[in-house]
Scaffold this active site. Structure first.
Site, PDB file in Angstrom:
ATOM      1  CG  ASP A  19      -1.985  -1.052   1.179  1.00 25.76           C
ATOM      2  OD1 ASP A  19      -2.452  -1.367   0.067  1.00 25.76           O
ATOM      3  OD2 ASP A  19      -2.366  -1.563   2.247  1.00 25.76           O
ATOM      4  CE1 TYR A  49       4.307  -6.851   3.639  1.00 22.46           C
ATOM      5  CE2 TYR A  49       3.882  -9.214   3.763  1.00 22.46           C
ATOM      6  CZ  TYR A  49       3.790  -8.009   3.086  1.00 22.46           C
ATOM      7  OH  TYR A  49       3.197  -7.974   1.847  1.00 22.46           O
TER       8      TYR A  49
END
Length: 284
Positions: A52, A149
């Site tokens: 994003d 992540y």
């Protein structure tokens, strides 16, 4: 056809995200344009994950195809083999996969392509850290076995000037022990509806989280690591927001199981800012 695998590092602060959009500059658009400029071909990048706006990457993986020169008679060998094996031997000269790749014209040589694209990307905060010719069977998204992540938090009374747009600043002290205890209830295969965004397009909310690790080694920086074959949209950021609320004593550690089983996004904590999230690497 030649397929290339590249690893990309970027600062997502000034981009609208990975995917091409009409409302601003995306990482995909910039990379495709620069690769096309050098190769004189239209390329379509496929990424392991579509980050994003504001999300950073240390090891985003992409692949793209180029139409090979007509005289690449040994192209089939390059496309099928990943190891540097011997493919022919004539006049006491041994030909290997690596030597075939080096004989490709300049714009098809992976290292020269990477160097040229990195030059064209200046001054944007994007860089290819590696590039190689791979097999046509490789797919950056569908060949992935695990994605990793990390989320970075600065937990101190004043914000960090250096780490602005790269961390989430939390002023009150966090109860990290409660955050660690709560996080372990999320490991395994679960319905993560409570931690997915309303815009998530995944067909199933079932995901297998193989790792959550809350690391305070460099406190006041707190790093939270996540590993899974795949994630739902905003899943990591929603989990981080919930863990922070637990650390702030706004949610009890025991409530994490109730939130998970409720399958209700409204019961979980807020979505953590994109600035603290990093796409670390992909396993294949």
């Amino acid at each position: 056809m030649l397929r290339y695998k590249a690893i990309v590092e970027y600062d997502g602060t000034n981009f609208v995200g990975w995917q091409r959009q009409q409302n601003g500059l995306s990482i995909q658009q910039l990379l495709e344009d620069k690769i096309s400029t050098f190769t004189k071909q239209t390329v379509n990048l496929i990424a392991a994950g579509r980050t994003d706006a504001g999300v950073h990457a240390l090891g985003q993986v992409v692949h793209f195809d180029l139409i090979a020169p007509n005289n690449s008679k040994d192209l089939a060998c390059i496309n099928k083999e990943t190891d540097n094996k011997e493919v022919s031997k004539q006049n006491n000269t041994t030909t290997t996969i690596d030597s075939l790749k080096k004989m490709l014209p300049c714009r098809y040589n992976a290292y020269k392509l990477m160097s040229a694209v990195n030059y064209l990307l200046k001054p944007h905060r994007i860089i290819l850290t590696s590039c190689e010719i791979t097999t046509l069977q490789f797919h950056a998204r569908f060949s992935a076995k695990a994605r990793h992540y990390k989320y970075r938090i600065i937990n101190r009374t004043v914000p960090s000037v250096i780490e602005q747009n790269r961390t989430w600043w939390i002023k009150p002290p966090l109860n990290v022990i409660d955050m660690i205890d709560a996080s372990q209830h999320l490991i395994g295969k679960h319905d993560f509806t409570s931690f997915r965004s309303s815009a998530c397009q995944a067909k199933s909310p079932l995901k297998t989280l193989t790792k959550i690790e809350v690391d305070t080694t460099n406190y006041p920086e707190i790093q939270i690591y996540f590993s899974a074959p795949s994630f739902l949209h905003h899943m990591v950021r929603n989990i981080v927001g919930t863990l922070v609320y637990i650390g702030l004593c706004k949610i009890s550690p025991a409530a994490i199981k109730t939130i998970l089983f409720a399958k209700n996004r409204a019961m979980a904590g807020p979505t953590a800012p994109s600035s603290g999230l990093y796409f670390v690497k992909v396993d294949y």
